[in-house]
Structures are given as structure tokens and as C-alpha cells.
Design a protein around this motif. Structure first.
Motif, short mmCIF file in Angstrom:
data_model
loop_
_atom_site.label_atom_id
_atom_site.label_comp_id
_atom_site.label_asym_id
_atom_site.label_seq_id
_atom_site.Cartn_x
_atom_site.Cartn_y
_atom_site.Cartn_z
N VAL A 38 8.73 -3.70 8.49
CA VAL A 38 10.06 -3.11 8.34
C VAL A 38 10.89 -4.02 7.44
O VAL A 38 11.07 -5.20 7.73
N THR A 61 -4.31 -5.06 7.11
CA THR A 61 -3.23 -4.14 6.80
C THR A 61 -2.33 -3.96 8.01
O THR A 61 -2.80 -3.83 9.14
N ARG A 62 -1.01 -3.96 7.75
CA ARG A 62 -0.04 -3.85 8.84
C ARG A 62 1.21 -3.14 8.34
O ARG A 62 1.41 -2.98 7.13
N LYS A 63 2.06 -2.73 9.26
CA LYS A 63 3.35 -2.12 8.94
C LYS A 63 4.43 -3.20 8.97
O LYS A 63 4.45 -4.05 9.87
N GLU A 75 0.83 -1.21 0.00
CA GLU A 75 0.00 0.00 0.00
C GLU A 75 0.86 1.26 0.00
O GLU A 75 0.56 2.23 -0.71
N GLU A 76 1.93 1.25 0.80
CA GLU A 76 2.80 2.41 0.92
C GLU A 76 4.25 1.97 1.05
O GLU A 76 4.54 0.90 1.61
N HIS A 95 13.37 0.24 5.07
CA HIS A 95 12.14 0.74 4.45
C HIS A 95 10.96 0.35 5.34
O HIS A 95 10.90 -0.78 5.85
N LEU A 96 10.02 1.26 5.48
CA LEU A 96 8.79 0.98 6.21
C LEU A 96 7.67 0.80 5.18
O LEU A 96 7.31 1.75 4.48
N LEU A 97 7.15 -0.42 5.10
CA LEU A 97 6.12 -0.74 4.13
C LEU A 97 4.77 -0.90 4.83
O LEU A 97 4.70 -1.42 5.95
N THR A 98 3.72 -0.45 4.16
CA THR A 98 2.36 -0.74 4.60
C THR A 98 1.83 -1.85 3.71
O THR A 98 1.76 -1.69 2.49
N ASP A 103 7.56 3.74 2.63
CA ASP A 103 8.07 4.89 3.39
C ASP A 103 7.07 6.04 3.40
O ASP A 103 7.43 7.21 3.22
N GLY A 104 5.79 5.69 3.58
CA GLY A 104 4.74 6.70 3.69
C GLY A 104 4.17 7.18 2.38
O GLY A 104 3.21 7.96 2.37
#
Length: 481
Positions: A121, A117-119, A80-81, A106-109, A83-84
Motif C-alpha cells: 500500500v 511477490t507481495r501487495k 507488477e501491477e 495506491h495498491l501495488l503488486t 491498482d490492479g
């Protein structure tokens, strides 16, 4: 199964391989920054069709033991995302640029089937430029053990139908439609197979309150015509996900439109409760058989591959998959690309790290095989000599396969020649010291011992240590849009 092109990921020109290490056919798997190369082990595409993840980045494969795999990412996950930054409506090149930015985290959604949906790393792993990993060396020396390092592009006779009437990201549970008494035994076998795979995807079985109802339909009928085209192959190689290898089945290539002795058809259907007449996901596989085969056996091989298209469908008709088989002994040593006996780096917590190897060490021998020559150009010539001189030990009855450069096909080793093959590996003139990558095979090592005995030079001192490699299977199945 309709057809396959056996493409062996071997490098006949090993010099080019070692000087420009092969990282991946997907740019997202290799990121560069100054003196380091980064790798995520992640492949993805932009979902263009309706249904799961439309207009967003969808993961098509993750390499086992890679950062993506360790982060818990799976085929079919929607990114979904990054790094925001939302991935909706981004082009593939824009997604590449987001993941290729020189950063270590990298921070992925992520939206996953059954998990919401979750975050996540994602920490790419790095290696020095100009260095070569054992994964890359296994590809370079693929002709030592073709069944452990190859690629095949395979098409299957599947037809998918999907509906947007239900958002599959909301699905968490499943159950199976009731069976008739006459079909109960076969249904139970098929449903057990489907349930195991769906649970691996993140769904839960719940007969009391299911989000999805699953049903299988099948048919096996003989054909009356006795005319057979003898020019059409009677057998086809099919990938078996449970064995993580290819098996030969009595399936006629469907692009030939041939009529076999039997026609077999299998359909898997997903519906919402009380709406079985309006399915939201359907896959049908239809094949012509050159000889008898039970529905249970056919489903055993076809069902896992059919479900590779759930929930993400790469192509609605005759999907194509790139199957990369990669198996090798892993120690964690990263070699210098120009001096192949020099250790450039050691992966943390690896067998080599635990054994006491360090950067700057030189390996003089592995299991008595001296690392000489260590120049890629010279080693390339000896490798080509080995391929040529041992070709007579290959199984000529097998279908020939072509390498990436379009060269002549080479088959697997002939079992009756294993003793001769081992003798060839033992000859110093071929410099086969990297055959330790495949020493779990009897044509390289006929004993049960798997340890590696290394003679090491550190500074002015020389010493010997024993290393216990880890067997790694990094086989991947990637749909090709």
C-alpha cells in the motif's frame, strides 16, 4: 568515475523556485489534485533489456523518509501491477498516468529480490499548492552548505553481463565459492562486504542450499611505461555509499585512455550451483591508478557501486548514476511560498507538531535571526549578495562546480575561514534565517547545541518555544538508462 559533472541543485533565481516549487525531475514523484500536491518519493523506469523485470516497471530509487521508503519499496523492485492494472508492456507515460490519478492510496503488486511477490500500500503525502517544504528550501539555499545539497552525474568503468538462463526472482539464498589459501584473507574481506549488501537486498546466506554461488576475481599489476600525461587529473571523486559522500581516490579518468602506474581490475560473478562456468550475472571494474592502492581498498569503494546493478542493470557498459546528496535539519514546517514566515501546514508527528506549532502561526525569528524580508523576490536578492560577498571564503583549490543554470562554479567553504563564514551568517543584511537547515555544520554553528528557539506570533499573542529538529539524510543513487 570515468567522468562526472558536478551539478548543484541550487536555485540562483529563488523567486522562480518558491513560486513553482521544485518537486522532482521525475513526474512520478509529484502528483497534483486541486489545491494539494502529492509526492511518493518513487522513481522508476521501464526495463527494456533482457533479464530482471523485462518489459515492466522497475524502481530505480526511493527517497529516504518518503511514502515509498516507508512502504518498504527498494531500488530494483519490479512493479507488477498498479491498482490492479498490469504494468507489462505499458509505456512510461501510461505508468505516470496510473500513479498520477487523484487518489490518496495506491495498491501495488511488487516482486522483490529474495521476497517474491507481495501487495504494498502506497500512500502519497500531500501539501498545499503554493507552499514550500524544508526539503525544497534546502535545495534553494544549497550555497549555504554545498556538501549537503548537490547533484552529480557520475559514470563508472563497469561492464555488466547477464543471462536469462535463470529467473532471479526465484533466488532467495546465496553462498560463496571456496578460496585458495593464498587468497583467503582478501576473499573473506570482499565476501563479507558482498554478503552485507545482499542481505540488505533481501537475500539470505545459506551454504547448505544456495540458489546463487558468488565469486570474486581481481588483479593488480604495475605498468612498465614511465611516460605520464601531466594534463590528465591524477585523482577522481568517487561516491562512497557507506559514508554517503564523495571521496578522492588515485584513479585516472578512463575516458582519457591513460596508462597509470598500476592497472587494477575487480570482477564479481554470480552463478547457479555446479554451473560456475556459465555465470548469470557478472560485473567487472577496471581502472588505471596514478599511485599504489590495495585491492582491498579498491573493492571497499567499488563493490557497493558495482552491486547497484544487481539485479537490475540500467546499462551494460559504463553505467551512469545521478547521485543526489540531500542533508538538512527537519522540523516538519511547511511555509507559505509568498510569505515565508507564515506556516501553511505542519506535518503530523513532526518536531514542529510536537512542539505545539500550528497552521497560521507566523515565525518572527529563529535563534535570534529575524525573518525579514519574507518576500521571495527580496530574499532572492539578499541570497545572491551573500553568495557573491562570501565567495572569497571558498576553497579555491577544489575543482569548481557548475550550477543548473550553467553559472560560474562555486567550491566548498575553506576550513580556515569558518570563523569569518559564521560572522557572515550572523549579519542581518543577508537574512540567512533559513541557514538553520544546515546548523549541524561548524561554519554555521560552532556549538554542540542543535535546538531552535522560535519567536511565534499567533493572533495578537507572541510567545517563544524551543524546537529540536531531526537530522535527515535523503541521499539517493539513481541509475540513468
Amino acid at each position: 568515475m570515468i567522468h562526472f559533472t558536478h551539478r548543484i541543485r541550487s536555485l540562483v533565481g529563488i523567486t522562480l523556485f518558491l513560486l513553482s516549487p521544485l518537486l522532482s525531475s521525475v513526474r512520478a514523484q509529484a502528483l497534483s489534485s486541486r489545491s494539494l500536491l502529492y509526492r511518493t518519493g518513487l522513481s522508476y523506469t521501464v526495463q527494456q533489456s533482457t533479464g530482471w523485470g523485462k518489459g515492466k516497471a522497475v524502481i530505480t530509487s526511493t527517497v529516504p523518509y518518503s511514502p515509498a521508503h516507508r512502504a518498504g519499496l527498494h531500488t530494483g523492485d519490479i512493479i507488477e501491477e498498479i491498482d490492479g492494472i498490469p504494468t507489462a508492456k505499458l509505456q512510461l507515460e501510461e505508468l505516470h498516468s496510473l500513479l498520477e490519478r487523484p487518489q490518496t492510496v495506491h495498491l501495488l503488486t511488487i516482486t522483490s529480490l529474495g521476497k517474491g511477490t507481495r501487495k504494498v500500500v502506497l500512500r502519497p503525502e500531500s501539501k498545499p499548492q503554493g507552499s514550500v517544504t524544508e526539503r525544497e528550501l534546502a535545495r534553494a539555499f544549497a550555497y549555504y552548505s554545498l556538501q549537503d545539497e548537490m547533484e552529480r552525474t557520475v559514470s563508472y568503468p563497469f561492464i555488466y553481463e547477464t543471462s536469462t538462463a535463470y529467473d532471479l526472482t526465484q533466488a532467495h539464498t546465496f553462498a560463496f565459492a571456496p578460496s585458495t589459501e593464498s587468497n583467503r584473507a582478501l576473499d573473506e574481506a570482499l565476501y563479507a562486504q558482498v554478503a552485507e549488501q545482499l542481505k540488505d537486498m533481501g537475500l539470505k546466506a545459506d551454504a547448505s542450499s544456495p540458489d546463487l554461488i558468488i565469486e570474486c576475481f581481481y588483479e593488480l599489476r604495475p605498468n612498465s611505461s614511465q611516460e605520464r600525461d601531466t594534463s590528465i587529473p591524477r585523482y577522481t571523486s568517487v561516491f562512497n555509499p557507506s559514508l554517503r559522500d564523495f571521496v578522492t581516490l588515485p584513479l585516472l579518468p578512463s575516458e582519457a585512455n591513460a596508462m597509470g602506474q598500476y592497472t587494477i581490475q575487480l570482477t564479481v560473478q554470480f552463478s547457479r550451483p555446479n554451473t560456475t562456468g556459465r555465470p548469470i550475472w557478472v560485473c567487472t571494474s577496471r581502472s588505471a591508478l596514478s599511485e599504489a592502492m590495495t585491492l582491498k581498498d579498491y573493492a571497499h569503494y567499488m563493490l557497493p557501486l558495482m552491486l547497484e546493478g544487481f539485479p537490475y542493470v540500467s546499462s551494460p557498459k559504463r553505467p551512469t548514476f545521478q547521485i543526489h546528496i540531500s542533508r538538512y535539519n527537519y522540523t516538519g514546517i511547511i511555509y507559505d511560498g509568498s510569505e515565508l514566515n507564515l506556516i501553511r501546514d505542519i506535518e503530523d508527528h513532526s518536531p514542529a507538531f510536537r512542539a505545539g506549532l500550528r497552521c497560521g502561526d507566523r515565525i518572527l525569528s529563529i535563534n535570534g535571526r529575524k525573518l525579514n524580508p519574507t518576500n521571495p523576490s527580496e530574499l532572492s536578492k539578499l541570497y545572491l549578495n551573500f553568495i557573491s560577498d562570501t565567495n572569497r571564503y571558498r576553497d579555491s583549490k577544489q575543482s569548481a562546480s557548475s550550477d543548473l543554470q550553467g553559472g560560474a562554479g562555486v567550491s566548498y567553504w575553506d576550513k580556515s575561514n569558518y570563523a569569518n563564514i559564521r560572522k557572515a551568517f550572523d549579519q542581518d543584511k543577508y537574512a540567512t534565517f533559513f541557514s538553520y537547515l544546515f546548523s549541524f555544520r561548524p561554519y554555521i554553528n560552532e556549538t554542540e547545541h542543535r535546538e531552535l528557539i522560535l519567536e511565534i506570533q499567533r493572533g495578537t499573542s507572541t510567545y517563544t518555544l524551543t524546537l529540536h529538529p531531526e537530522f535527515r539524510d535523503e541521499t539517493t543513487i539513481t541509475p540513468i538508462s
